[in-house]
Design an enzyme around this catalytic site. Structure first.
Site, PDB file in Angstrom:
ATOM      1  N   VAL A  28      37.475   6.045  37.772  1.00 29.63           N
ATOM      2  CA  VAL A  28      38.036   6.517  36.503  1.00 29.63           C
ATOM      3  C   VAL A  28      36.928   7.029  35.598  1.00 29.63           C
ATOM      4  O   VAL A  28      37.025   8.113  35.010  1.00 29.63           O
ATOM      5  CB  VAL A  28      38.845   5.409  35.810  1.00 29.63           C
ATOM      6  N   PRO A  48      28.580  -3.539  35.233  1.00 37.54           N
ATOM      7  CA  PRO A  48      27.495  -4.073  36.074  1.00 37.54           C
ATOM      8  C   PRO A  48      27.129  -3.145  37.228  1.00 37.54           C
ATOM      9  O   PRO A  48      26.057  -3.275  37.817  1.00 37.54           O
ATOM     10  CB  PRO A  48      28.082  -5.394  36.596  1.00 37.54           C
ATOM     11  N   ASP A 198      39.089  54.154  36.802  1.00 38.69           N
ATOM     12  CA  ASP A 198      38.692  55.050  37.884  1.00 38.69           C
ATOM     13  C   ASP A 198      39.864  55.301  38.817  1.00 38.69           C
ATOM     14  O   ASP A 198      40.795  54.491  38.898  1.00 38.69           O
ATOM     15  CB  ASP A 198      37.554  54.432  38.705  1.00 38.69           C
ATOM     16  N   LYS A 220      40.257  62.397  34.032  1.00 44.72           N
ATOM     17  CA  LYS A 220      40.887  63.427  33.215  1.00 44.72           C
ATOM     18  C   LYS A 220      40.355  63.465  31.792  1.00 44.72           C
ATOM     19  O   LYS A 220      40.943  64.102  30.919  1.00 44.72           O
ATOM     20  CB  LYS A 220      42.406  63.200  33.201  1.00 44.72           C
ATOM     21  N   GLY A 251      36.554  50.725  40.707  1.00 48.34           N
ATOM     22  CA  GLY A 251      36.825  50.261  42.054  1.00 48.34           C
ATOM     23  C   GLY A 251      35.653  49.473  42.597  1.00 48.34           C
ATOM     24  O   GLY A 251      34.509  49.694  42.212  1.00 48.34           O
ATOM     25  N   GLY A 252      35.933  48.531  43.491  1.00 47.65           N
ATOM     26  CA  GLY A 252      34.856  47.748  44.098  1.00 47.65           C
ATOM     27  C   GLY A 252      34.113  46.918  43.086  1.00 47.65           C
ATOM     28  O   GLY A 252      34.711  46.219  42.259  1.00 47.65           O
ATOM     29  N   ASP A 253      32.799  47.012  43.106  1.00 48.09           N
ATOM     30  CA  ASP A 253      31.929  46.298  42.175  1.00 48.09           C
ATOM     31  C   ASP A 253      31.256  47.312  41.257  1.00 48.09           C
ATOM     32  O   ASP A 253      30.834  48.382  41.724  1.00 48.09           O
ATOM     33  CB  ASP A 253      30.866  45.504  42.947  1.00 48.09           C
TER      34      ASP A 253
END
Length: 408
Positions: A28, A48, A198, A220, A251-253
């Site tokens: 706990v 203890p 993107d 655009k 997109g992606g990283d």
């Protein structure tokens, strides 16, 4: 009415710098101590013995440990107490002392005798969720988990309403499947006022945004005399300075051929805070979705990710194709569909085996995914004959020939 049938009054205790006594050093205590330490409490453990994890907290100076059993007077100066020993008489005595000194007291052995209950607690980006359902802790945990998960993945919207410092989040959206965006990325999308997206980002997520969110297609943006990237940078800065929560969805990283660093630098120069949320790169996720591991024991000990947007013979190319040809591992090409024939010929010319397996995975992780197999000698013609078009990830190496159940 029995007082145990009366609902508890919820309150947030501010325990920073205040004495909290924990009696008992078992499981706990091991579960409760980290939250108390995180709250800045001055924690005193009276027991203890203690579990190894609790001892580690003591060794780190996070908790003070008095190695003994409970004694009358231990709770006199406490603001809060957790009573969790394996001695029922000690627990009852400590609970009575807490009542005498008006100390909020949690008891692990007898919730009905406690003056406070520990809620099922979770946190997400500055929000603390605490749930009490009386004597049904499993239900409390289930409700807690549902709320925290909703806040984290954006399905439970909780937008900020106070004025915010101008900032932009550069979010990597992953390879295309909307389920492959990170939890943090999805949450930031749910909190956004403006999303500049993107073409390769997870488009399905844009349909889930509330009507007030302005979605801007980065392809655009009117460029005028400005370069495309400069126009995107300017749009990020303009909306952030207007006090909007801005997400740049990529997109992606963001930092894997995503020009994310250019955007981060532009924001820094404009004095705008920038948060980068990494994304799952298509260089590893798309091959995996097509059943191709980029590494495999006994087959490939390394993999190299290369941008193919510049031809091998272009003076501006930074790639050492001769060195890549000498490697024995996996080569992953991004943005290379248009130039795959020239790249393949260059690798063969520098010594890579013409029979090396090649796979092209188009629209990876989406419903339109398809895989086209070839060899280094045939991939240029095969890509043309099959009408392969971007976006596609090209994998070169012996891992392409692996199938589920094969062993390397």
């Amino acid at each position: 009415m029995d007082r145990n049938d009366v609902p508890a009054y919820p309150v947030g205790l501010r325990l920073s710098g205040r004495r909290v006594v924990v009696l008992g050093g078992g499981q706990v205590a091991q579960r409760r101590l980290p939250s108390l330490v995180a709250a800045g409490a001055d924690v005193v453990l009276v027991s203890p013995s203690a579990t190894p994890s609790v001892e580690a907290m003591v060794d780190a100076g996070e908790v003070r440990w008095e190695r003994r059993r409970y004694q009358q007077g231990d709770l006199a100066d406490a603001w809060y107490a957790v009573v969790a020993t394996d001695d029922p008489q000690a627990n009852a005595a400590a609970s009575a002392e807490a009542e005498q000194h008006r100390v909020w007291c949690v008891r692990s052995d007898d919730a009905d005798a406690a003056t406070a209950w520990t809620p099922a607690t979770g946190r997400s980006e500055g929000v603390t969720v605490a749930v009490l359902t009386g004597s049904d802790p499993r239900r409390s945990a289930a409700v807690r988990d549902a709320v925290v998960e909703g806040l984290r993945d954006g399905t439970l919207a909780a937008p900020h309403h106070r004025a915010r410092t101008p900032s932009v989040a550069l979010v990597g959206g992953g390879p295309g499947d909307p389920d492959l965006i990170t939890v943090r990325g999805r949450r930031l999308l749910a909190e956004a006022d403006v999303v500049i997206a993107d073409r390769l980002g997870p488009r399905d997520l844009l349909d889930e945004l509330p009507p007030h969110v302005e979605v801007i297609d980065a392809a655009k943006i009117p460029y005028g005399r400005a370069m495309a990237q400069e126009a995107i940078n300017n749009a990020l800065i303009e909306h952030a300075k207007a006090g909007k929560a801005v997400v740049r969805l990529k997109g992606g990283d963001p930092f894997v051929f995503g020009r994310g660093m250019e955007e981060a630098q532009a924001l820094a120069e404009a004095g705008i805070a920038c948060t980068v949320v990494p994304g799952i790169s298509s260089s590893i996720s798309v091959p995996a979705a097509a059943g191709i591991p980029v590494t495999h024991r006994g087959v490939a000990h390394e993999f190299t990710v290369v941008s193919g947007h510049v031809a091998p013979d272009d003076p501006s190319s930074l790639v050492d194709w001769a060195a890549l040809a000498r490697l024995h591992g996996t080569l992953v090409l991004l943005m290379a569909v248009e130039r795959i024939g020239a790249i393949a010929r260059t690798l063969i010319a520098h010594g890579r085996d013409a029979d090396t397996p090649v796979a092209i995975v188009q629209e990876g992780t989406t419903a339109a995914q398809r895989r086209v197999d070839a060899t280094l000698a045939t991939v240029g013609r095969t890509a043309a004959d099959e009408g392969v078009r971007p976006p596609a990830v090209i994998v070169i190496g012996d891992v392409v020939a692996l199938r589920l159940g094969n062993r390397g």
